[in-house]
Design an enzyme around this catalytic site. Structure first.
Site, PDB file in Angstrom:
ATOM      1  NE  ARG A   1      -4.082  -1.748   0.049  1.00 36.29           N
ATOM      2  CZ  ARG A   1      -4.094  -2.764  -0.822  1.00 36.29           C
ATOM      3  NH1 ARG A   1      -3.081  -2.923  -1.660  1.00 36.29           N
ATOM      4  NH2 ARG A   1      -5.111  -3.592  -0.863  1.00 36.29           N
TER       5      ARG A   1
ATOM      6  CG  HIS B   1      -2.146  -0.984  -7.894  1.00 34.67           C
ATOM      7  ND1 HIS B   1      -2.779  -0.176  -6.995  1.00 34.67           N
ATOM      8  CD2 HIS B   1      -2.248  -2.251  -7.397  1.00 34.67           C
ATOM      9  CE1 HIS B   1      -3.258  -0.901  -5.985  1.00 34.67           C
ATOM     10  NE2 HIS B   1      -2.950  -2.170  -6.217  1.00 34.67           N
TER      11      HIS B   1
END
Length: 309
Positions: free
Chosen positions: A224, A272
């Site tokens: 994250r 991502h």
């Protein structure tokens, strides 16, 4: 008939309708799967946190919300969500994360960038140490973190793992707590971040944490974005405390074009992609949880609201 609402962005319906239907049929479930139920008719919600559905109050009949993402931080604190929330944990996510993490760990360990970027006629005589002599630390020993820790151990790296609660895994030094975190960082020649984003983990990798690592360490973050203090990381890269950072997640995504990470010579940005939910395998997890719920069995991978994930 079991009414299942698919609540995600429209383009996801195109990729999930067929595999979800097959998964329900394979388990013999009589399911009506749609994107347009009236709220009071819905038994289960197959959900992505970026869905327009953000108010769960009208879904009075709903027995569970089944997340399509591994991360639940964008939905778990929603005050209208009173139904059980299941995280996505499946083979596709684990395998994808193992491949991405081990690939970049080996890239840094072997010094591959030196040769890939250095095709300029200079003979660079660099011999990397063996994996035995390159210590790896994985912060976060959930499903994905443990999968990566075991894979790296299998490649010969000495692996230390750290988690909020004590875990055990053969061949891996498992630590927990504040003192354990310090020890884990002190041996992190390569640091892999796979912690959830919670109030306790935000900015965990700050200037002090980076300074606690061996000089010239590598940082890999597929977990994250908010785990890292961006300014502290840039400063550590500039001094050489951190040799290189490979980052797949960010506080703002897509990463703004003017963010310093793009221009820094010792940062690799990936969009991502470290681990993507695969519709075929994810659909099987969703269908199995519906089957379990209908048979009075406990749901798998329930989120812990008190822990934030």
């Amino acid at each position: 008939m079991i009414n299942v609402l698919f609540a995600a962005l429209p383009e996801r319906w195109v990729t999930y309708e067929a595999p979800l239907t097959k998964a329900f049929n394979d388990l013999g479930l009589d399911v009506d799967l749609r994107i347009d139920f009236a709220p009071h008719e819905v038994d289960y919600i197959v959900y992505a946190p970026n869905s327009p559905l953000q108010d769960f109050t009208p879904y009075t009949r709903c027995k569970a919300v089944l997340n399509l993402w591994a991360g639940v931080e964008n939905i778990i604190s929603n005050p209208t969500l009173t139904q059980p929330l299941a995280r996505m944990v499946d083979h596709g996510l684990s395998q994808g994360m193992r491949e991405w993490v081990t690939g970049h760990a080996l890239r840094h360990h072997l010094g591959m960038d030196l040769h890939i970027k250095g095709q300029d006629g200079e003979w660079r005589d660099y011999v990397p140490p063996l994996a035995d002599d390159r210590r790896v630390t994985v912060l976060g020993l959930g499903e994905l973190g443990m999968a990566c820790a075991k894979a790296l151990h299998g490649l010969g790296f000495p692996v230390t793992g750290w988690s909020r609660t004590q875990k055990e895994a053969e061949g891996i030094t498992c630590l927990c707590g504040e003192e354990g975190l310090g020890k884990a960082l002190s041996t992190a020649d390569i640091l892999v971040l796979l912690l959830p984003n919670t109030a306790a983990t935000e900015n965990l990798i700050d200037a002090d944490a980076l300074a606690a690592m061996p000089k010239g360490a590598f940082l890999i973050n597929p977990g994250r974005g908010p785990l890292i203090d961006d300014e502290a990381l840039l400063a550590a890269l500039d001094t050489g405390q951190i040799a290189h950072a490979t980052l797949d997640v960010f506080r703002v995504e897509p990463l703004p074009v003017d963010h310093p990470f793009w221009a820094h010579p010792n940062v690799t940005v990936t969009p991502h992609i470290a681990s993507e939910t695969r519709p075929s395998s994810a659909s099987q997890i969703v269908a199995e949880n519906v089957r379990r719920s209908e048979n009075g069995e406990p749901l798998r991978f329930l989120a812990d609201r008190s822990a934030g994930y």
